[in-house]
Design an enzyme around this catalytic site. Structure first.
Site, PDB file in Angstrom:
ATOM      1  N   GLU A   1     -55.315 -32.662  22.351  1.00 44.87           N
ATOM      2  CA  GLU A   1     -53.861 -32.582  22.382  1.00 44.87           C
ATOM      3  C   GLU A   1     -53.376 -31.159  22.102  1.00 44.87           C
ATOM      4  O   GLU A   1     -52.341 -30.737  22.630  1.00 44.87           O
ATOM      5  CB  GLU A   1     -53.263 -33.554  21.366  1.00 44.87           C
TER       6      GLU A   1
ATOM      7  N   MET B   1     -67.036 -22.445  19.103  1.00 37.74           N
ATOM      8  CA  MET B   1     -65.712 -23.036  19.300  1.00 37.74           C
ATOM      9  C   MET B   1     -64.872 -22.139  20.208  1.00 37.74           C
ATOM     10  O   MET B   1     -64.998 -20.915  20.185  1.00 37.74           O
ATOM     11  CB  MET B   1     -65.005 -23.209  17.957  1.00 37.74           C
TER      12      MET B   1
END
Length: 424
Positions: free
Chosen positions: A61, A310
């Site tokens: 999201e 990441m």
């Protein structure tokens, strides 16, 4: 169940929530940090009063919210933006994308005490909830504070709609408090309407996830990654894989090696706390592996390049030929299929697709995506697509074309948010 009963139940289960947080902290140390934020214990943020509060529950999201946040910061630079998430991966993603340009805190648990503390600290003028992370107290007390509450990029599966129908005394008042729901597709609008949402509160905007921008930084990182791989090799990326899924992917990959001996698998687990576990899985299956964080060359004998970093997913995808999108061979609803499609990759995905159901159907309809039932079919499709360059190119072009045709959701959503800011 009404909201009073919900609050009593939530209070009773708070000790279990704390124990669960402790347990997650053992597996993922990032969960041990910043607990105060989760309970709304925050100092007043004068510099953020009147902010736009955007709630994006997790990493997916957060990525979906990024185009909207960037546009708001560019066109409304005097309005502070506060982004909340529930997970450390979502937090890390927000910080990687925006650094100090937006404020980030964990969202408060949905208890009246915690929510009211949060609202006193930030005093938002508008809350934009990404997708369908709807919490009764967050919505109720935000509305009570005088702020507008919107849902952007909203989706509502048939399963979720039936869930709301089971608790109408809780769900209907919550939905009626929403000022606007910007849905991805007409079927989402129909389900919200069925739950009692007034038609004038529903807008079909399309999905912001189609607004993918491959910036120069991604291209530069991709070149750096590509330079680590010796020789020219076919590359398969397995993106955002989940627990119980890597075994299936590795099984399929070993079958592929019998047909494509120089195939390289870039394996990118969804959660960083599982990087070492997945490395052990590779070793247990006799596969040679190099980890991204080691910074070593990926030589010709290496089978698996483990993406244990990441914020580099687009870079990993940029150097691949085919993408399998995880969360789909286990029942977690699939992850972002649009990123590989935007890069012109054929997309393979398992049968669990409820998080991206409409988008998967659209991609499959134009021939950009193939749904595989299990690891055996996955292996077969990988080999077939690699052996047919014409098909591989056609799949990639179909995905890029579909994304180009569906742009515009960002502007429509932005207009709705701005209109409500002006009215707030």
């Amino acid at each position: 169940m009404n909201r009073t009963a919900y609050n009593i139940l939530f209070t009773l289960v708070l000790p279990i929530i704390v124990l669960r947080l402790l347990w997650r902290s053992i597996k993922a140390p990032a969960y041990a940090r910043r607990w105060a934020e989760r309970f709304g214990i925050l100092a007043a943020r004068k510099e953020h009063e009147g902010c736009i509060w955007i709630h994006a529950v997790s990493m997916g999201e957060s990525i979906a919210a990024a185009p909207l946040v960037k546009k708001l910061r560019a066109e409304k630079p005097n309005l502070p933006v506060v982004v909340t998430t529930m997970t450390p991966t979502g937090s890390a993603q927000v910080k990687a994308m925006f650094a100090d340009d937006v404020a980030h805190v964990y969202a408060p648990y949905d208890h009246p005490w915690f929510v009211k503390r949060f609202l006193r600290a930030f005093k938002p003028q508008i809350l934009v909830i990404m997708e369908t992370e709807l919490w009764p107290n967050i919505i109720h007390y935000t509305k009570m504070s005088g702020a507008k509450v919107l849902v952007a990029n909203a989706r509502l599966s048939e399963k979720s709609a039936r869930g709301y129908e089971k608790f109408p005394r809780l769900g209907q008042p919550m939905l009626q408090q929403l000022d606007c729901i910007a849905v991805q597709a007409s079927n989402d609008a129909q389900r919200f309407s069925r739950l009692g949402v007034q038609e004038d509160k529903l807008s079909i905007t399309g999905s912001i996830k189609f607004e993918i921008d491959i910036d120069t930084q991604v291209s530069e990182k991709a070149q750096q990654l590509k330079a680590l791989i010796e020789d020219v090799r076919p590359v398969l990326v397995a993106a955002s894989t989940r627990e119980g899924e890597e075994e299936k992917v590795l099984s399929a990959f070993k079958k592929c090696l019998a047909e494509i001996p120089d195939l390289l698998l870039i394996l990118v687990p969804r959660h960083p706390e599982r990087f070492s576990e997945v490395a052990k899985l590779c070793a247990a299956r006799g596969l040679t592996m190099t980890r991204r964080t080691q910074g070593k060359q990926v030589d010709a004998l290496c089978n698996v390049f483990l993406g244990d970093s990441m914020g580099e997913m687009l870079s990993y995808l940029s150097i691949a030929d085919i993408a399998f999108v995880g969360g789909s061979l286990v029942d977690t609803g699939c992850h972002n299929v649009l990123e590989p499609a935007a890069l012109g990759l054929p997309v393979l995905v398992g049968p669990s697709q409820f998080n991206f159901q409409t988008i998967c159907e659209q991609l499959q309809e134009v021939g950009a995506l193939v749904t595989v039932s299990d690891e055996n079919v996955l292996a077969k499709e990988i080999v077939d697509i690699f052996s047919d360059s014409t098909r591989r190119k056609a799949m990639g072009e179909a995905g890029k074309k579909l994304i180009a045709e569906n742009r515009g959701a960002l502007q429509r959503t932005f207009d709705i948010v701005v209109r409500n800011i002006q009215q707030a």
